[in-house]
Design an enzyme around this catalytic site. Structure first.
Site, short mmCIF file in Angstrom:
data_model
loop_
_atom_site.label_atom_id
_atom_site.label_comp_id
_atom_site.label_asym_id
_atom_site.label_seq_id
_atom_site.Cartn_x
_atom_site.Cartn_y
_atom_site.Cartn_z
N HIS A 105 33.34 53.93 -8.01
CA HIS A 105 33.13 52.44 -7.97
C HIS A 105 32.06 52.45 -6.73
O HIS A 105 32.29 51.96 -5.58
CB HIS A 105 34.48 52.07 -7.24
CG HIS A 105 34.50 50.25 -7.54
ND1 HIS A 105 35.56 49.66 -7.60
CD2 HIS A 105 33.34 49.44 -7.45
CE1 HIS A 105 35.30 48.48 -7.71
NE2 HIS A 105 34.23 48.34 -7.68
N GLY A 139 26.93 36.76 -16.93
CA GLY A 139 26.55 36.12 -15.57
C GLY A 139 25.48 36.77 -15.00
O GLY A 139 24.43 37.41 -15.34
N ARG A 140 25.46 36.82 -13.41
CA ARG A 140 24.02 37.24 -12.78
C ARG A 140 23.87 38.74 -13.12
O ARG A 140 22.92 39.22 -13.56
CB ARG A 140 24.23 37.12 -11.27
CG ARG A 140 24.65 35.76 -10.68
CD ARG A 140 24.82 36.12 -9.22
NE ARG A 140 25.18 34.78 -8.46
CZ ARG A 140 26.59 34.38 -8.64
NH1 ARG A 140 27.46 34.95 -9.09
NH2 ARG A 140 26.72 33.04 -7.74
N ILE A 141 24.94 39.78 -12.87
CA ILE A 141 24.81 41.03 -13.15
C ILE A 141 24.55 41.35 -14.76
O ILE A 141 23.66 42.03 -14.93
CB ILE A 141 25.89 41.92 -12.74
CG1 ILE A 141 26.05 41.46 -11.34
CG2 ILE A 141 25.80 43.42 -12.72
CD1 ILE A 141 27.26 42.22 -10.53
N ARG A 155 35.55 45.58 -13.48
CA ARG A 155 36.75 46.06 -12.63
C ARG A 155 37.55 47.05 -13.78
O ARG A 155 37.68 46.77 -14.80
CB ARG A 155 37.61 44.93 -12.44
CG ARG A 155 37.13 44.06 -11.16
CD ARG A 155 37.35 44.90 -9.87
NE ARG A 155 37.01 44.26 -8.69
CZ ARG A 155 35.66 44.13 -8.19
NH1 ARG A 155 34.92 45.10 -8.65
NH2 ARG A 155 35.28 43.45 -7.05
N GLU A 198 42.59 53.20 -9.66
CA GLU A 198 41.51 53.54 -8.73
C GLU A 198 42.17 53.99 -7.53
O GLU A 198 42.79 53.21 -6.93
CB GLU A 198 40.45 52.52 -8.47
CG GLU A 198 39.18 52.76 -9.18
CD GLU A 198 38.42 51.29 -8.97
OE1 GLU A 198 38.24 51.14 -7.82
OE2 GLU A 198 37.72 50.99 -9.86
#
Ligand code: DGY
Length: 344
Positions: A291, A159-161, A243, A272
């Site tokens: 994060h 995707g975008r990232i 994630r 987390e």
């Protein structure tokens, strides 16, 4: 009670975002603590809210929607990932869910690449050596790492990232493989010279670096588990900025302990926050940061403003810049025009 729509913001976001909410005439209630509200506090504070601006740390489910009451119209997430929101439940209730894509793409990609380079060239280990007073001389075998340039990068999730990370790799003369089953080969591949791998395993067996960029959900839970880690090359480095639960933490600990992979660089973990005595932190080749991939001042400012604009747009009966449950928007716009004319 004032006639202004009440908005609960679950943490102090950057001032620019709060200003958008206040300038729009919302009654803004901000949770004033660096830690997230407890579940009980969240349920209490959303009562009567028309909008909730939530971070990725809050679980926004039916319980929260019930506690807010029937006036809740929008859940605006200050993140691109919305796995903390029960979007199906929101949709069922006619609540618009929004997020903040695009504004964080390049900053997150910078960080993923920084993690990749830091792990490959063992930068955190070098810093520790100096800090511990163990830098005795220049040595031909000191902290030998892996070359980034000329290596093969496997991008999981294009995707975008993922694409922005691949663009960076092309500047390092890297070969790029990518896996994203929903996305046929096309212009995005051509732009960075990426080769599409239909099968994740084909990418894993051939990559020196594997960078994860998939959204989290049932389909990607533990996508990187024992079998995937087994398939990776023994010197390969796993980078995760998506994630935590996309990677099976126990499997990763096993792989690192057995030396089945070269290392890992993690911005996200499961759980987390990662407790300081967690086994992952016992491996020098495993680098963990808290994060923060999108944490540049400019990007966090843009995220706060976009999250606020998304929320205000829904309350005004306008189309928000980024709705997740697009199917809700038309209905919400019509309803809002009816109910909210002149309030914002
Ligand atoms: C996101 O936006 O989903 C990131 O994890 C937080 O920057």
């Amino acid at each position: 009670m004032s006639g202004r729509p009440r908005v609960f913001v679950t943490r102090p976001i950057l001032d620019e975002g709060l200003a958008v909410l206040r300038d729009a005439g919302c009654e803004v209630d901000v949770w004033q603590d660096d830690l997230p509200p407890s579940r009980a506090d969240l349920l209490a504070r959303v009562r009567g809210a028309s909008g909730v601006l939530a971070l990725l740390t809050e679980r926004i489910d039916a319980g929260v929607m019930d506690a807010a009451g029937p006036g809740l119209r929008v859940v605006s997430v200050h993140a691109v990932g919305v796995d903390n929101v029960d979007v199906a439940e929101a949709t069922r209730r006619g609540i618009v869910v929004t997020n903040t894509p695009d504004v964080l793409t390049e900053t997150t990609a910078d960080f993923a690449f920084a993690l990749l380079m830091a792990a490959a060239r063992r930068i955190p280990e070098g810093i520790d050596v100096v800090r511990r007073g163990e830098w005795r001389t220049w040595g031909p075998k000191v902290l030998l790492g892996t070359d980034v340039h000329g290596g093969t990068l496997g991008v999981v999730g294009f995707g975008r990232i993922g694409r922005a990370v691949a663009r960076r790799a092309s500047g390092f003369a890297m070969r790029v493989l990518r896996h994203d089953p929903g996305l046929p080969a096309g212009p995005a591949d051509a732009e960075v010279g990426a080769t599409r791998c239909e099968d994740l395993r084909d990418l894993l067996v051939a990559s020196d670096f594997v960078s994860i960029h998939v959204p989290y959900g049932p389909a990607t839970h533990h996508l990187i588990g024992d079998a995937a880690l087994e398939a990776m090359r023994p010197h390969a480095i796993l980078v995760n900025t998506s994630r935590g639960p996309v990677v099976d933490t126990d499997a990763l600990v096993r792989a690192l302990a057995a030396g089945r992979i070269g290392g890992a660089a993690l911005d996200v973990t499961d759980p987390e926050p990662l407790p300081p005595d967690h086994p992952l932190l016992s491996f020098p080749g495993c680098l963990v940061v808290p994060h923060v991939a999108s944490a540049s001042r400019a990007t966090r400012t843009r995220m706060s403003v976009l999250a606020a604009r998304n929320l205000v747009a829904v309350l005004r009966g306008e189309r928000p810049p980024h709705a997740v449950n697009d199917e809700m928007v038309a209905r919400a716009v019509a309803l809002a025009l009816d109910r909210n004319r002149g309030r914002l």
